[in-house]
Design a protein around this motif. Structure first.
Motif, PDB file in Angstrom:
ATOM      1  N   PHE A 352       0.850  -1.214   0.000  1.00 16.76           N
ATOM      2  CA  PHE A 352       0.000   0.000   0.000  1.00 16.76           C
ATOM      3  C   PHE A 352       0.876   1.250   0.000  1.00 16.76           C
ATOM      4  N   ILE A 353       1.928   1.242   0.850  1.00 18.18           N
ATOM      5  CA  ILE A 353       2.818   2.417   0.911  1.00 18.18           C
ATOM      6  C   ILE A 353       3.520   2.588  -0.442  1.00 18.18           C
ATOM      7  N   GLN A 354       3.928   1.472  -1.054  1.00 16.43           N
ATOM      8  CA  GLN A 354       4.557   1.535  -2.383  1.00 16.43           C
ATOM      9  C   GLN A 354       3.616   2.214  -3.384  1.00 16.43           C
ATOM     10  N   ARG A 355       2.323   1.811  -3.346  1.00 16.87           N
ATOM     11  CA  ARG A 355       1.348   2.376  -4.307  1.00 16.87           C
ATOM     12  C   ARG A 355       1.142   3.875  -4.066  1.00 16.87           C
ATOM     13  N   ASN A 356       1.437   4.340  -2.849  1.00 16.05           N
ATOM     14  CA  ASN A 356       1.271   5.760  -2.539  1.00 16.05           C
ATOM     15  C   ASN A 356       2.539   6.575  -2.748  1.00 16.05           C
ATOM     16  N   LYS A 357       3.607   5.887  -3.158  1.00 12.39           N
ATOM     17  CA  LYS A 357       4.860   6.602  -3.436  1.00 12.39           C
ATOM     18  C   LYS A 357       4.679   7.449  -4.708  1.00 12.39           C
ATOM     19  N   GLY A 358       5.389   8.581  -4.771  1.00  9.77           N
ATOM     20  CA  GLY A 358       5.303   9.435  -5.959  1.00  9.77           C
ATOM     21  C   GLY A 358       4.020  10.275  -5.970  1.00  9.77           C
ATOM     22  N   ILE A 359       3.258  10.197  -4.894  1.00  4.76           N
ATOM     23  CA  ILE A 359       2.024  11.001  -4.785  1.00  4.76           C
ATOM     24  C   ILE A 359       2.233  12.033  -3.668  1.00  4.76           C
ATOM     25  N   THR A 360       1.731  13.253  -3.883  1.00  4.40           N
ATOM     26  CA  THR A 360       1.850  14.293  -2.846  1.00  4.40           C
ATOM     27  C   THR A 360       0.730  14.121  -1.828  1.00  4.40           C
ATOM     28  N   HIS A 361       1.125  14.036  -0.569  1.00  2.00           N
ATOM     29  CA  HIS A 361       0.144  13.842   0.512  1.00  2.00           C
ATOM     30  C   HIS A 361       0.172  15.038   1.450  1.00  2.00           C
ATOM     31  N   LYS A 362      -0.905  15.204   2.186  1.00  2.00           N
ATOM     32  CA  LYS A 362      -0.932  16.240   3.229  1.00  2.00           C
ATOM     33  C   LYS A 362      -0.519  15.563   4.537  1.00  2.00           C
ATOM     34  N   VAL A 363       0.573  16.037   5.106  1.00  2.00           N
ATOM     35  CA  VAL A 363       1.101  15.434   6.336  1.00  2.00           C
ATOM     36  C   VAL A 363       0.904  16.399   7.503  1.00  2.00           C
ATOM     37  N   LEU A 364       0.329  15.881   8.590  1.00  2.62           N
ATOM     38  CA  LEU A 364       0.216  16.687   9.817  1.00  2.62           C
ATOM     39  C   LEU A 364       1.462  16.405  10.650  1.00  2.62           C
ATOM     40  N   ILE A 365       2.262  17.439  10.939  1.00  2.00           N
ATOM     41  CA  ILE A 365       3.480  17.253  11.743  1.00  2.00           C
ATOM     42  C   ILE A 365       3.064  17.033  13.197  1.00  2.00           C
ATOM     43  N   GLU A 366       3.419  15.851  13.718  1.00  2.00           N
ATOM     44  CA  GLU A 366       2.967  15.499  15.072  1.00  2.00           C
ATOM     45  C   GLU A 366       4.092  15.576  16.096  1.00  2.00           C
ATOM     46  N   GLU A 367       5.310  15.353  15.649  1.00  2.00           N
ATOM     47  CA  GLU A 367       6.431  15.371  16.600  1.00  2.00           C
ATOM     48  C   GLU A 367       7.611  16.132  16.002  1.00  2.00           C
ATOM     49  N   GLN A 368       8.389  16.781  16.846  1.00  2.00           N
ATOM     50  CA  GLN A 368       9.619  17.409  16.350  1.00  2.00           C
ATOM     51  C   GLN A 368      10.734  17.191  17.354  1.00  2.00           C
ATOM     52  N   LYS A 369      11.844  16.656  16.867  1.00  2.00           N
ATOM     53  CA  LYS A 369      13.049  16.484  17.692  1.00  2.00           C
ATOM     54  C   LYS A 369      14.204  17.053  16.882  1.00  2.00           C
ATOM     55  N   ALA A 370      14.832  18.111  17.356  1.00  2.00           N
ATOM     56  CA  ALA A 370      15.935  18.742  16.620  1.00  2.00           C
ATOM     57  C   ALA A 370      15.492  18.952  15.170  1.00  2.00           C
ATOM     58  N   GLU A 371      16.258  18.425  14.186  1.00  2.00           N
ATOM     59  CA  GLU A 371      15.902  18.648  12.775  1.00  2.00           C
ATOM     60  C   GLU A 371      14.811  17.699  12.316  1.00  2.00           C
ATOM     61  N   GLY A 392       1.942  20.495  14.497  1.00  2.00           N
ATOM     62  CA  GLY A 392       0.584  20.975  14.228  1.00  2.00           C
ATOM     63  C   GLY A 392       0.423  21.572  12.844  1.00  2.00           C
ATOM     64  N   GLU A 393       1.516  21.702  12.107  1.00  2.00           N
ATOM     65  CA  GLU A 393       1.455  22.252  10.737  1.00  2.00           C
ATOM     66  C   GLU A 393       1.058  21.138   9.769  1.00  2.00           C
ATOM     67  N   ILE A 394       0.279  21.484   8.749  1.00  2.00           N
ATOM     68  CA  ILE A 394      -0.027  20.510   7.681  1.00  2.00           C
ATOM     69  C   ILE A 394       0.807  20.911   6.468  1.00  2.00           C
ATOM     70  N   ILE A 395       1.615  19.990   5.959  1.00  2.00           N
ATOM     71  CA  ILE A 395       2.478  20.316   4.810  1.00  2.00           C
ATOM     72  C   ILE A 395       2.164  19.388   3.642  1.00  2.00           C
ATOM     73  N   GLU A 396       2.474  19.855   2.436  1.00  2.00           N
ATOM     74  CA  GLU A 396       2.361  19.005   1.236  1.00  2.00           C
ATOM     75  C   GLU A 396       3.654  18.195   1.171  1.00  2.00           C
ATOM     76  N   TYR A 397       3.538  16.880   1.006  1.00  2.00           N
ATOM     77  CA  TYR A 397       4.746  16.048   1.060  1.00  2.00           C
ATOM     78  C   TYR A 397       4.689  14.988  -0.020  1.00  2.00           C
ATOM     79  N   LEU A 398       5.720  14.929  -0.846  1.00  2.39           N
ATOM     80  CA  LEU A 398       5.783  13.918  -1.901  1.00  2.39           C
ATOM     81  C   LEU A 398       6.361  12.645  -1.307  1.00  2.39           C
ATOM     82  N   LEU A 399       5.557  11.625  -1.220  1.00  2.00           N
ATOM     83  CA  LEU A 399       5.981  10.394  -0.530  1.00  2.00           C
ATOM     84  C   LEU A 399       7.046   9.658  -1.318  1.00  2.00           C
TER      85      LEU A 399
END
Ligand code: SF4
Length: 399
Positions: A352-371, A392-399
């Motif tokens: 399933f993750i393979q089939r979603n590769k190369g597609i832009t998804h909306k990602v909700l940033i849930e955790e941040q540690k350093a970079e 808490g930010e939602i970003i466009e992310y190409l998987l």
């Protein structure tokens, strides 16, 4: 205040409340370890009790909440609690048994949520009597929160910058019914419609729901892009015989029909639809053939998120009806079936993750540690990335 949470999103919701409450009240319990217990299996019970014992042996105080301290929705008596957890009795002076919810809900609190995604309990308890379930004995009768309160809470979360809410409960899709067994009385899809109309929250995630409650209205609303394309169902088995013995009140054909309709939900990218399932293996009387029905259906319907665990006969202090059933399955067979099912689930998930590769998804940033940043796509794929994104930010992310 240190805390340890085990179990479901309902536990996370109430622990979040309790921590807010302590912060507000600052009532001197800060050093106490707060533990949210779960009773879904004997293993779950023992896990947190071990943590409690370790802390108590160091002479510290422990506050215990969650299903372990409930009986029919009320706070369990100390005598009953220690009869289930006798190894804790000698520490009773250092243990606070706490009811589920500290006080009236969040009204007026400063509210810094524990999680980026906000769990919103819409229903609690249950009137069903699935023969493997201890939760129903703990959380008491089915009850629903009012739409007004839920909408107000979501608007409040939004006003605090919240971007995603996770609707949760014990039998959450029974919300609005007088009795959780009366599926036709459910007002779950009506609530979804109210949330879509009366709030602008960008992401509505639905946690595990019973297939017996989903109707055409639900599938219509589910095509809205704000309803996240991850649909998790409490399935338990695809064998009619096992479902009957579990007293689930529906058959495998109803399950399959719901999954077919879920695959046909009108989404911009139908490939993005993720289906999750709760499955119990090794239920008393389950033959290899019964198990294979589930094993094959998980493949056939492409279950991309699997919560599978072996049937627990609940030997620890409180049982379930199925604990007394004949034809209990051996630990070895249960573990073997669970391992095979989880391995199959992982292969389906990787594909399933393979089939979603190369597609832009909306990602909700849930955790941040350093970079490093961690987040989830709309269809529940976990991603790790680098970048100066805020929690808490939602970003466009190409998987
Ligand atoms: S529906 Fe069944 S499994 Fe779910 S909480 Fe109710 S009794 Fe337990």
């Amino acid at each position: 205040m240190p805390y340890k949470i085990f179990g479901c999103k309902v536990n996370k919701f109430y622990i979040n409340q309790r921590l807010q409450h302590y912060k507000e009240q600052n009532n001197g319990l800060d050093t106490t370890l707060l533990i949210a217990t779960c009773v879904v299996t004997d293993r779950a019970k023992s896990k947190r009790i071990k943590d409690a014992k370790k802390t108590l042996e160091q002479g510290q105080r422990v506050a215990i909440t969650g299903c372990g301290t409930l009986e029919k929705g009320e706070l369990i008596s100390a005598e009953r609690f220690f009869s289930i957890y006798p190894e804790l009795r000698k520490f009773n002076k250092n243990i606070d048994l706490l009811p589920e919810s500290p006080t009236k809900l969040w009204k007026g609190w400063t509210f810094t949520p524990l999680y980026t995604k906000n769990f919103v309990v819409i229903q609690n308890g249950c009137d069903n009597h699935c023969s493997f379930c201890l939760t129903v004995l703990k959380r008491g009768k089915h009850r629903s929160r009012s739409s007004e309160e839920i909408i107000e809470e979501i608007q409040f979360i939004e006003s605090r910058g919240g971007k995603e809410v996770v609707l949760t409960g014990v039998n959450l899709a029974a919300r609005g019914a007088n009795n959780s067994r009366k599926t036709e009385e459910s007002r779950f899809s009506q609530l979804l419609e109210e949330i879509l109309q009366q709030t602008t929250i960008p992401r509505v995630r639905i946690s595990s729901i019973g297939t017996e409650f989903v109707n055409d209205h639900f599938f219509e609303l589910a095509s809205d892009e704000r309803i996240l394309p991850h649909f998790h169902y409490s399935i338990q088995s695809f064998s009619d015989k096992v479902l009957q013995n579990m007293k689930r009140g529906y058959g495998a054909e109803k399950l399959k029909d719901t999954l077919r309709k879920t695959r046909r939900i009108q989404k911009k990218n139908p490939e993005s639809i993720s289906i999750g399932a709760d499955i119990i293996v090794g239920f008393p009387g389950e033959t290899e053939a019964d198990f294979l029905e589930t094993f094959e259906c998980v493949q056939e319907f492409g279950i991309t998120k699997l919560h599978a665990f072996p049937f627990s006969a609940h030997q620890r202090g409180e049982g379930v009806p199925a604990s007394l059933y004949p034809n209990q399955i051996s630990i070895e067979i249960k573990k073997d079936r669970n391992k095979r099912l989880i391995e199959r689930g992982e292969r389906i998930r990787d594909a399933f993750i393979q089939r979603n590769k190369g597609i832009t998804h909306k990602v909700l940033i849930e955790e941040q540690k350093a970079e490093k940043r961690k987040g989830r796509t709309e269809n529940y794929i976990q991603v790790e990335l680098e970048g100066n994104y805020k929690k808490g930010e939602i970003i466009e992310y190409l998987l």
